[in-house]
Motif scaffolding. Sequence first.
Motif, PDB file in Angstrom:
ATOM      1  N   ILE A  11       0.872  -1.174   0.000  1.00  0.00           N
ATOM      2  CA  ILE A  11       0.000   0.000   0.000  1.00  0.00           C
ATOM      3  C   ILE A  11       0.909   1.222   0.000  1.00  0.00           C
ATOM      4  N   THR A  12       0.620   2.182  -0.885  1.00  0.00           N
ATOM      5  CA  THR A  12       1.398   3.405  -0.929  1.00  0.00           C
ATOM      6  C   THR A  12       0.482   4.581  -0.616  1.00  0.00           C
ATOM      7  N   SER A  14       0.486   8.945   0.732  1.00  0.00           N
ATOM      8  CA  SER A  14       1.266  10.157   0.961  1.00  0.00           C
ATOM      9  C   SER A  14       1.216  10.511   2.435  1.00  0.00           C
ATOM     10  N   GLU A  15       2.287  11.104   2.910  1.00  0.00           N
ATOM     11  CA  GLU A  15       2.322  11.515   4.309  1.00  0.00           C
ATOM     12  C   GLU A  15       1.173  12.473   4.583  1.00  0.00           C
ATOM     13  N   GLY A  16       0.483  12.228   5.685  1.00  0.00           N
ATOM     14  CA  GLY A  16      -0.667  13.061   6.034  1.00  0.00           C
ATOM     15  C   GLY A  16      -1.989  12.499   5.555  1.00  0.00           C
ATOM     16  N   ALA A  17      -1.957  11.563   4.643  1.00  0.00           N
ATOM     17  CA  ALA A  17      -3.192  10.953   4.133  1.00  0.00           C
ATOM     18  C   ALA A  17      -3.686   9.909   5.118  1.00  0.00           C
ATOM     19  N   SER A  18      -4.950   9.524   4.943  1.00  0.00           N
ATOM     20  CA  SER A  18      -5.520   8.475   5.793  1.00  0.00           C
ATOM     21  C   SER A  18      -5.117   7.104   5.259  1.00  0.00           C
ATOM     22  N   LEU A  19      -5.237   6.109   6.143  1.00  0.00           N
ATOM     23  CA  LEU A  19      -4.786   4.764   5.808  1.00  0.00           C
ATOM     24  C   LEU A  19      -5.806   3.737   6.262  1.00  0.00           C
ATOM     25  N   GLU A  20      -6.028   2.725   5.428  1.00  0.00           N
ATOM     26  CA  GLU A  20      -6.791   1.570   5.862  1.00  0.00           C
ATOM     27  C   GLU A  20      -6.129   0.321   5.299  1.00  0.00           C
ATOM     28  N   LEU A  21      -5.760  -0.596   6.176  1.00  0.00           N
ATOM     29  CA  LEU A  21      -5.182  -1.877   5.782  1.00  0.00           C
ATOM     30  C   LEU A  21      -6.217  -2.960   6.055  1.00  0.00           C
ATOM     31  N   ARG A  22      -6.424  -3.809   5.067  1.00  0.00           N
ATOM     32  CA  ARG A  22      -7.493  -4.788   5.166  1.00  0.00           C
ATOM     33  C   ARG A  22      -7.022  -6.116   5.743  1.00  0.00           C
ATOM     34  N   SER A  80      -4.102   9.968   9.794  1.00  0.00           N
ATOM     35  CA  SER A  80      -3.051  10.753   9.161  1.00  0.00           C
ATOM     36  C   SER A  80      -1.724  10.019   9.322  1.00  0.00           C
ATOM     37  N   VAL A  81      -1.171   9.585   8.207  1.00  0.00           N
ATOM     38  CA  VAL A  81       0.020   8.737   8.251  1.00  0.00           C
ATOM     39  C   VAL A  81       1.286   9.594   8.336  1.00  0.00           C
ATOM     40  N   HIS A  82       2.231   9.119   9.133  1.00  0.00           N
ATOM     41  CA  HIS A  82       3.539   9.770   9.270  1.00  0.00           C
ATOM     42  C   HIS A  82       4.576   8.931   8.544  1.00  0.00           C
ATOM     43  N   TRP A  83       5.671   9.566   8.120  1.00  0.00           N
ATOM     44  CA  TRP A  83       6.699   8.813   7.389  1.00  0.00           C
ATOM     45  C   TRP A  83       7.228   7.648   8.206  1.00  0.00           C
ATOM     46  N   SER A  84       7.227   7.786   9.520  1.00  0.00           N
ATOM     47  CA  SER A  84       7.756   6.719  10.377  1.00  0.00           C
ATOM     48  C   SER A  84       6.828   5.503  10.435  1.00  0.00           C
ATOM     49  N   VAL A 113       5.311   5.079   2.479  1.00  0.00           N
ATOM     50  CA  VAL A 113       4.830   6.443   2.703  1.00  0.00           C
ATOM     51  C   VAL A 113       5.647   7.409   1.862  1.00  0.00           C
ATOM     52  N   HIS A 114       4.957   8.147   0.995  1.00  0.00           N
ATOM     53  CA  HIS A 114       5.611   9.155   0.166  1.00  0.00           C
ATOM     54  C   HIS A 114       5.562  10.511   0.865  1.00  0.00           C
TER      55      HIS A 114
END
Lengths: 115, 115
Positions: A11-12, A14-22, A80-84, A113-114
């Motif tokens: 899953i790719t 961008s930093e700050g975007a939301s994330l959902e892993l299934r 909100s995803v962080h690069w870490s 994470v971009h």
Amino acid sequence: AQSVTQPDIHITVSEGASLELRCNYSYGATPYLFWYVQSPGQGLQLLLKYFSGDTLVQGIKGFEAEFKRSQSSFNLRKPSVHWSDAAEYFCAVLGLPGGSYIPTFGRGTSLIVHP
Amino acid sequence: DTAVSQTPKYLVTQMGNDKSIKCEQNLGHDTMYWYKQDSKKFLKIMFSYNNKELIINETVPNRFSPKSPDKAHLNLHINSLELGDSAVYFCASSQDGGPPRNTQYFGPGTRLTVL
């Protein structure tokens, strides 16, 4: 037999975007569900777990997961995803085959994470 | 203090050699585990062990043997190493019994390379 499917290998976001892993599981009884994170070169760290009660579970590092029995799912989310957060994420289900609790892990989802 | 520790972190050896990986936990847990993570990140349980019972994954070759000098330690001995044994090996521990007591906590892993 219990099984776990993580349909997304990568899953790719961008930093700050939301994330959902299934995560989808297969288990005949009440499942006990986990999400672990493995940072590069590191061991597995427990993010959160579901055993019973409230189906929305809060974990560490701002993650949450929602258990949906009707969909046999336990998806992991972060607003909100962080690069870490770039790492490998594993879903696991704990069952009772043969009388002992041994977890079954999914094959993992690699989060990129971009900036 | 590190909860679950493993030594060594990296192990490079020749085919046919015998090697050991050590695991120690200071969580007071009763049950310890060994997992193998292959090159595709798939986690497979090898052994589950407490002071009452050793549960062996039947697909694990008998060249692999767990040895527990006490309940805080579970070492993994591997005889006659083969190329296919190259992987990352994770130790984990948990309390005895069913959920939520038996949530697993993982060590940092040992990367074994067989040449």
